[in-house]
Write a protein that holds these residues in place. Structure first.
Motif, mmCIF file in Angstrom:
data_model
loop_
_atom_site.group_PDB
_atom_site.id
_atom_site.type_symbol
_atom_site.label_atom_id
_atom_site.label_comp_id
_atom_site.label_asym_id
_atom_site.label_seq_id
_atom_site.Cartn_x
_atom_site.Cartn_y
_atom_site.Cartn_z
ATOM 1 N N ASP A 130 0.816 -1.207 0.000
ATOM 2 C CA ASP A 130 0.000 0.000 0.000
ATOM 3 C C ASP A 130 0.854 1.264 0.000
ATOM 4 O O ASP A 130 0.311 2.365 -0.132
ATOM 5 C CB ASP A 130 -0.923 0.015 1.234
ATOM 6 N N ASP A 131 2.155 1.124 0.173
ATOM 7 C CA ASP A 131 3.052 2.279 0.226
ATOM 8 C C ASP A 131 4.013 2.229 -0.954
ATOM 9 O O ASP A 131 5.000 1.487 -0.943
ATOM 10 C CB ASP A 131 3.839 2.273 1.539
ATOM 11 N N GLU A 158 7.777 2.754 -0.162
ATOM 12 C CA GLU A 158 8.468 1.570 0.342
ATOM 13 C C GLU A 158 8.775 0.591 -0.787
ATOM 14 O O GLU A 158 9.827 -0.068 -0.791
ATOM 15 C CB GLU A 158 7.635 0.888 1.421
#
Length: 260
Positions: free
Chosen positions: A104-105, A108
């Motif tokens: 979801d990031d 990252e």
């Protein structure tokens, strides 16, 4: 004798001949594919052991068990063979890693992509150096192009999340330059003298240069980040005609990069 009795043997002969030719073509294709694979694998091994200079036609043909003309017939020239070796090595390296599912990031995910890139270079220095440093100016290997497209997709996800502070093309180019420079620097440094923090420091500096401090949902992104975010989402909208999208894209590019 009926006319059919005369024609039938010829027709049977033609059908058998066609089947024989088709089988020979299939066998020829299999032989060609088998030769190509043997040649690429042999050349990749020579590259890993001795660098680009070790990938000579004589050495490759001997290692692969083929005649030198076969190499030229399949790859055109030595550069074509080297391109195939780089593509093979890059694909093999990626397939050896566990497939990374997007999180979801996206930031990252970009960090993970950076680390994978550095890992490719350090695990395969001759391959990496050929992939990014062994080509004519302005010409990229097919594998390098594929790697950049992977990076561009990561950058696009950051833009869509409202976290990209630069135009996508510039952000991708910046991260690419930083990653390649860091990897080539580490490759050129004797292993016992490498700074273990160099990659992380360069990675975080590059990320800090391209992202906003907070997601758009948590803070006012400002006109540049907002323009970059909307620019990334344009391909997914059908509310505008193609000319309208082109005009809006031009306006958003000017907001995102006032120096244009």
């Amino acid at each position: 004798m009926e006319s059919g009795d005369v024609i039938a043997p010829d027709a049977h002969h033609d059908a058998s001949h066609d089947a024989h030719e088709a089988n020979r073509d299939r066998d020829g294709n299999r032989d060609r594919d088998g030769n190509r694979e043997r040649i690429v694998v042999a050349a990749a091994r020579l590259l890993s052991d001795g660098g680009p200079d070790a990938v000579s036609t004589r050495a490759v043909s001997s290692a692969a068990g083929v005649q030198p003309p076969t190499i030229y017939r399949l790859f055109g020239d030595k550069q074509g063979l080297l391109d195939a070796v780089v593509a093979y090595g890059f694909t093999e390296y990626l397939s050896s890693k566990t497939a990374q599912e997007p999180t979801d990031d996206p930031v990252e995910d970009l960090r993970a992509g950076w680390d994978l890139h550095i890992g490719l270079g350090l695990a395969n220095p001759a391959l990496y150096s050929l992939m990014y440093g062994g080509h004519r100016p302005g010409v990229s290997s097919p594998a390098a192009v594929a790697a950049f497209e992977m990076l561009a997709r990561l950058i696009r996800r950051i833009a869509e999340a409202g976290r990209l502070a630069l135009p996508e093309e510039r952000a991708a180019a910046l991260v690419h330059a930083a990653g390649c420079g860091t990897t080539l620097t580490l490759i050129a440094t004797p292993e016992d003298r490498r700074d273990p923090e160099l990659s992380r420091t360069a990675r975080e500096a590059a990320i800090a240069a391209i992202i906003t401090d907070a997601p758009a949902a948590a803070a006012e992104p400002g006109p540049v980040a907002a323009a970059v975010t909307l620019r990334a989402a344009l391909p997914r909208t059908d509310a505008l005609t193609a000319p309208e999208r082109g005009l809006l894209r031009e306006w958003l590019d000017r907001i995102a990069d006032p120096t244009r």
